[in-house]
Design a protein around this motif. Structure first.
Motif, PDB file in Angstrom:
ATOM      1  N   GLU A 112      78.572 -30.117  18.124  1.00 33.38           N
ATOM      2  CA  GLU A 112      79.630 -30.994  18.927  1.00 33.38           C
ATOM      3  C   GLU A 112      79.645 -30.744  20.332  1.00 33.38           C
ATOM      4  O   GLU A 112      79.708 -31.553  21.177  1.00 33.38           O
ATOM      5  N   ALA A 113      79.189 -29.448  20.801  1.00 33.89           N
ATOM      6  CA  ALA A 113      79.148 -29.298  22.026  1.00 33.89           C
ATOM      7  C   ALA A 113      77.764 -29.973  22.861  1.00 33.89           C
ATOM      8  O   ALA A 113      78.069 -30.578  23.912  1.00 33.89           O
ATOM      9  N   LEU A 114      77.145 -30.013  22.229  1.00 33.01           N
ATOM     10  CA  LEU A 114      75.871 -30.544  22.592  1.00 33.01           C
ATOM     11  C   LEU A 114      76.066 -31.979  22.735  1.00 33.01           C
ATOM     12  O   LEU A 114      75.361 -32.748  23.718  1.00 33.01           O
ATOM     13  N   LEU A 115      76.799 -32.577  21.691  1.00 28.69           N
ATOM     14  CA  LEU A 115      77.151 -33.881  21.756  1.00 28.69           C
ATOM     15  C   LEU A 115      77.877 -34.460  22.796  1.00 28.69           C
ATOM     16  O   LEU A 115      77.695 -35.390  23.657  1.00 28.69           O
ATOM     17  N   LYS A 116      78.613 -33.545  23.267  1.00 29.05           N
ATOM     18  CA  LYS A 116      79.839 -33.974  24.385  1.00 29.05           C
ATOM     19  C   LYS A 116      78.626 -33.977  25.833  1.00 29.05           C
ATOM     20  O   LYS A 116      79.219 -34.784  26.792  1.00 29.05           O
ATOM     21  N   THR A 117      77.815 -33.153  25.722  1.00 27.61           N
ATOM     22  CA  THR A 117      76.760 -33.128  27.091  1.00 27.61           C
ATOM     23  C   THR A 117      76.141 -34.439  27.217  1.00 27.61           C
ATOM     24  O   THR A 117      75.230 -34.434  28.285  1.00 27.61           O
ATOM     25  N   SER A 118      75.760 -34.902  25.985  1.00 28.86           N
ATOM     26  CA  SER A 118      74.846 -36.198  25.891  1.00 28.86           C
ATOM     27  C   SER A 118      75.116 -37.066  26.701  1.00 28.86           C
ATOM     28  O   SER A 118      73.949 -37.734  27.335  1.00 28.86           O
ATOM     29  N   ALA A 119      76.211 -37.544  27.100  1.00 31.88           N
ATOM     30  CA  ALA A 119      76.546 -38.771  28.381  1.00 31.88           C
ATOM     31  C   ALA A 119      76.580 -38.011  29.648  1.00 31.88           C
ATOM     32  O   ALA A 119      76.772 -39.131  30.331  1.00 31.88           O
ATOM     33  N   LEU A 120      76.278 -36.819  29.915  1.00 26.63           N
ATOM     34  CA  LEU A 120      76.364 -36.419  31.307  1.00 26.63           C
ATOM     35  C   LEU A 120      75.080 -36.882  31.908  1.00 26.63           C
ATOM     36  O   LEU A 120      74.163 -36.757  31.254  1.00 26.63           O
ATOM     37  N   PRO A 121      74.886 -37.109  33.301  1.00 33.61           N
ATOM     38  CA  PRO A 121      73.710 -37.320  34.026  1.00 33.61           C
ATOM     39  C   PRO A 121      72.590 -36.269  33.509  1.00 33.61           C
ATOM     40  O   PRO A 121      72.979 -35.062  33.367  1.00 33.61           O
ATOM     41  N   SER A 122      71.489 -36.641  34.186  1.00 26.61           N
ATOM     42  CA  SER A 122      70.282 -35.298  34.006  1.00 26.61           C
ATOM     43  C   SER A 122      69.544 -35.613  35.349  1.00 26.61           C
ATOM     44  O   SER A 122      69.389 -36.781  35.831  1.00 26.61           O
ATOM     45  N   ILE A 123      69.341 -34.494  36.155  1.00 25.92           N
ATOM     46  CA  ILE A 123      68.432 -34.760  37.208  1.00 25.92           C
ATOM     47  C   ILE A 123      67.083 -33.728  37.512  1.00 25.92           C
ATOM     48  O   ILE A 123      67.018 -32.782  36.871  1.00 25.92           O
ATOM     49  N   SER A 124      66.242 -34.341  37.347  1.00 28.74           N
ATOM     50  CA  SER A 124      64.682 -34.001  37.376  1.00 28.74           C
ATOM     51  C   SER A 124      64.024 -34.095  38.617  1.00 28.74           C
ATOM     52  O   SER A 124      64.346 -34.770  39.430  1.00 28.74           O
ATOM     53  N   VAL A 125      63.253 -33.097  38.790  1.00 29.07           N
ATOM     54  CA  VAL A 125      62.097 -32.842  39.898  1.00 29.07           C
ATOM     55  C   VAL A 125      60.938 -33.540  39.293  1.00 29.07           C
ATOM     56  O   VAL A 125      60.330 -32.844  38.184  1.00 29.07           O
ATOM     57  N   LEU A 126      60.293 -34.237  40.136  1.00 27.64           N
ATOM     58  CA  LEU A 126      58.951 -34.886  39.635  1.00 27.64           C
ATOM     59  C   LEU A 126      58.054 -34.576  40.772  1.00 27.64           C
ATOM     60  O   LEU A 126      58.118 -34.890  42.137  1.00 27.64           O
ATOM     61  N   GLY A 127      56.649 -34.431  40.441  1.00 23.37           N
ATOM     62  CA  GLY A 127      55.594 -34.296  41.422  1.00 23.37           C
ATOM     63  C   GLY A 127      54.416 -34.674  40.721  1.00 23.37           C
ATOM     64  O   GLY A 127      54.278 -34.348  39.451  1.00 23.37           O
ATOM     65  N   SER A 128      53.485 -35.156  41.545  1.00 21.54           N
ATOM     66  CA  SER A 128      52.175 -35.538  40.734  1.00 21.54           C
ATOM     67  C   SER A 128      51.290 -35.615  41.964  1.00 21.54           C
ATOM     68  O   SER A 128      51.450 -35.596  43.503  1.00 21.54           O
ATOM     69  N   LEU A 129      49.934 -34.944  41.651  1.00 23.59           N
ATOM     70  CA  LEU A 129      49.002 -34.834  42.515  1.00 23.59           C
ATOM     71  C   LEU A 129      47.777 -35.737  41.837  1.00 23.59           C
ATOM     72  O   LEU A 129      47.321 -35.635  40.518  1.00 23.59           O
ATOM     73  N   GLN A 130      46.985 -36.686  42.621  1.00 27.22           N
ATOM     74  CA  GLN A 130      46.283 -37.622  41.807  1.00 27.22           C
ATOM     75  C   GLN A 130      45.051 -38.001  42.649  1.00 27.22           C
ATOM     76  O   GLN A 130      45.059 -37.994  43.967  1.00 27.22           O
ATOM     77  N   GLY A 131      43.724 -38.481  41.916  1.00 26.12           N
ATOM     78  CA  GLY A 131      42.649 -38.997  42.931  1.00 26.12           C
ATOM     79  C   GLY A 131      42.197 -40.132  42.139  1.00 26.12           C
ATOM     80  O   GLY A 131      42.234 -40.324  40.792  1.00 26.12           O
ATOM     81  N   ARG A 132      41.569 -41.203  42.876  1.00 29.55           N
ATOM     82  CA  ARG A 132      40.976 -42.414  42.472  1.00 29.55           C
ATOM     83  C   ARG A 132      39.577 -42.551  42.867  1.00 29.55           C
ATOM     84  O   ARG A 132      39.382 -42.321  44.083  1.00 29.55           O
ATOM     85  N   GLY A 133      38.882 -42.968  42.037  1.00 28.45           N
ATOM     86  CA  GLY A 133      37.523 -43.713  42.613  1.00 28.45           C
ATOM     87  C   GLY A 133      37.273 -45.234  41.874  1.00 28.45           C
ATOM     88  O   GLY A 133      37.822 -45.525  41.288  1.00 28.45           O
ATOM     89  N   SER A 134      36.314 -45.924  42.779  1.00 29.75           N
ATOM     90  CA  SER A 134      36.031 -47.200  42.547  1.00 29.75           C
ATOM     91  C   SER A 134      34.889 -47.497  42.726  1.00 29.75           C
ATOM     92  O   SER A 134      34.064 -47.055  43.749  1.00 29.75           O
ATOM     93  N   GLY A 135      34.283 -48.634  42.140  1.00 31.04           N
ATOM     94  CA  GLY A 135      32.832 -48.917  42.637  1.00 31.04           C
ATOM     95  C   GLY A 135      33.232 -50.232  43.689  1.00 31.04           C
ATOM     96  O   GLY A 135      32.199 -50.874  43.866  1.00 31.04           O
ATOM     97  N   ILE A 136      34.292 -50.446  44.041  1.00 28.51           N
ATOM     98  CA  ILE A 136      34.678 -51.416  45.122  1.00 28.51           C
ATOM     99  C   ILE A 136      34.548 -50.716  46.403  1.00 28.51           C
ATOM    100  O   ILE A 136      35.177 -49.722  46.632  1.00 28.51           O
ATOM    101  N   SER A 137      33.884 -51.357  47.499  1.00 26.20           N
ATOM    102  CA  SER A 137      33.930 -50.938  48.603  1.00 26.20           C
ATOM    103  C   SER A 137      35.317 -50.762  49.312  1.00 26.20           C
ATOM    104  O   SER A 137      36.050 -51.579  49.112  1.00 26.20           O
ATOM    105  N   GLU A 138      35.389 -49.770  50.296  1.00 27.58           N
ATOM    106  CA  GLU A 138      36.614 -49.813  51.241  1.00 27.58           C
ATOM    107  C   GLU A 138      36.762 -50.893  52.114  1.00 27.58           C
ATOM    108  O   GLU A 138      37.845 -51.347  52.527  1.00 27.58           O
ATOM    109  N   ALA A 139      35.390 -51.200  52.711  1.00 22.57           N
ATOM    110  CA  ALA A 139      35.557 -52.388  53.815  1.00 22.57           C
ATOM    111  C   ALA A 139      35.131 -53.539  53.235  1.00 22.57           C
ATOM    112  O   ALA A 139      34.092 -53.546  52.415  1.00 22.57           O
ATOM    113  N   THR A 140      35.349 -54.580  53.908  1.00 22.87           N
ATOM    114  CA  THR A 140      34.810 -55.871  53.855  1.00 22.87           C
ATOM    115  C   THR A 140      33.217 -56.242  54.631  1.00 22.87           C
ATOM    116  O   THR A 140      33.030 -55.326  55.491  1.00 22.87           O
TER     117      THR A 140
END
Length: 479
Positions: free
Chosen positions: A294-322
């Motif tokens: 019951e106590a857990l159900l009461k908290t289910s309608a409250l907001p949640s605040i999350s911290v998000l972080g991402s580090l990524q890299g990409r490669g492609s066969g398409i050149s950067e310049a025209t």
């Protein structure tokens, strides 16, 4: 009174019904021999390790503990890594976003030479860390819930173990009664056969009428039937006992221990400690778990605040310049698209709140509250049943003690009557019917004397079962 005690023990077991390991005996190995009979202590240990329902309760405990460990880990920051290599068209857009359910956050450039369908290889590598930092009490409510689930599973096992131990003890005493009855009926058969031999010799010499020999033969046949009936009952009771210990075997020999030699020490203040009764602990933990939900159900309608972080890299066969003509050079080979060329990171905070859940949660919590109320009423009903069974146990113990005081007097009187009747018959002052009647009385008195002490032990077991303290019964057994 014997039937009443049996019925009330069965009633209590019905009311309270509701560590895994290898067996102490190898499958197929005999449980006992004549030189090494099965004791009650060993029967209880075999039942604890062998009986499937108890093993199932232990599995439930381990499952609840695993769920608790999984939840504790899920509350920590979650990290994921994703790598991909794709062969796709080069029509892309610039920007960053969090994909729904994905770990890779695409970032690429906009084509300046229009859209084309020529394909090239691209690669991506991404790591995303997500942590629900602020839950407004939901994290602690989850931890409380899973901890109570473990405690409820443990209480359920302890309650089932207690109930099963009561069943095993009662089945052991009943099996002892049945095996003792076989011994007594066998002794009665020998007595009838000895009397038959004497009467047959007298009738052959003409000292007794032929009807006496016929009556003696009838008594021997009746005694043989009683032996067979007692043997059948003994096998049934032993089979029931060995089923409860997980190794059915109707030929097991039991150790009578002190159950026929002495009366147990009766409790000074018989009664039940309802608050500590194993069966009530099961109901109480169910109530506690319901309140945690019951106590857990009461908290289910409250907001949640999350911290998000991402580090990524990409490669492609398409050149950067025209190129000179304003178009991008596209290398369709796999080796051109695999190396990572650009890197990005994302750091931020996300907040999620669904106000409409407030109305839905209101009714969900109300339903859970009623389920807790139903569990509370079940607790009250169980407590009432245990209280009534406890009062009955006190009465049965008093009656069993009174019978134990009268049984020796009955046996002494029956034995004197048989001796006198036998002497009168041998002197020609009495007939065969009077002798057989006193013989039957003696047999009944022997059975009562042998079983009355055992009945006191069964009454003490009933009292221990209703009090929730089986040790008060087991501590009086020889070590």
């Amino acid at each position: 009174m014997h039937r009443l005690k049996k019925r009330y023990i069965g009633l209590f077991i019905a009311l309270v019904s509701g560590w895994g390991g290898q067996s102490l005996a190898q499958p197929g190995a005999p449980l006992s021999t004549a030189a090494n009979p099965l004791t009650l202590s060993k029967a209880l240990e075999l039942a604890r390790t062998n009986y499937p329902s108890l093993r199932g309760k232990l599995a439930n405990i381990r499952a609840a503990e695993s769920d608790a460990q999984a939840l504790n880990l899920s509350l920590l920051p979650q990290a994921g890594v994703q790598a991909q290599t794709l062969n796709a068209t080069s029509n892309q857009v610039r920007g960053a976003y969090v994909s729904n359910g994905g770990l890779l956050l695409p970032i690429s450039g906009v084509r300046t030479d229009g859209f084309r369908n020529q394909a090239a290889w691209t690669s991506g590598l991404s790591m995303v860390i997500d942590w629900e930092a602020i839950t407004f009490g939901r994290r602690q409510a989850r931890r409380t819930q899973v901890q109570l689930a473990v405690e409820q599973a443990q209480a359920d096992y302890e309650g089932e173990l207690f109930t099963h131990q009561v069943r095993v003890c009662d089945a052991y005493l009943l099996a002892l009664n049945a095996q003792k009855s076989v011994a007594l009926q066998t002794a009665n058969l020998r007595r009838s056969q000895e009397l038959q031999r004497i009467i047959r010799a007298s009738t052959e010499r003409g000292l007794r009428p032929g009807i006496d020999s016929a009556v003696a033969n009838t008594e021997v046949a009746r005694a043989q039937l009683q032996v067979l009936e007692s043997q059948q009952l003994a096998q049934q009771q032993v089979l029931r006992l060995t089923e409860l210990i997980g190794q059915p075997n109707p030929t097991v020999q039991l150790d009578s221990m002190v159950f026929y030699n002495q009366l147990p020490q009766l409790p000074l203040t018989p009664g039940s400690n309802s608050a500590l009764h194993p069966q009530l602990r099961v109901y109480q933990k169910t109530i506690d778990l319901g309140r945690a939900n019951e106590a857990l159900l009461k908290t289910s309608a409250l907001p949640s605040i999350s911290v998000l972080g991402s580090l990524q890299g990409r490669g492609s066969g398409i050149s950067e310049a025209t190129q000179a003509d304003g178009t991008f050079r596209i290398d369709p080979s796999l080796g051109a698209g695999l190396p990572l060329r650009s890197y990005n990171y994302i750091v931020g905070v996300t907040a999620i709140w669904r106000p409409t859940d407030l109305w839905r949660t209101k009714y969900v919590v109300s339903g859970q509250r009623e389920r807790v109320n139903a569990s509370q009423q079940a607790y009250e009903q169980q407590a009432l049943s245990i209280q009534a069974a406890s009062q009955n146990a006190v009465l049965q113990l008093q009656l069993a003690q009174a019978r134990a005081q009268q049984a020796p007097l009955q046996l002494d009187a029956a034995n004197q009557a048989y001796i006198q009747s036998q002497a009168r018959y041998e002197s020609g002052l009495d007939n065969i019917q009077a002798l057989t009647q006193t013989s039957a009385l003696l047999n009944r008195a022997e059975v009562d004397q042998a079983l009355v002490t055992n009945s006191v032990w069964r009454a003490l077991l009933l009292r221990a079962a209703t009090a929730g303290d089986l040790d008060s019964f087991l501590q009086q057994l020889p070590r």
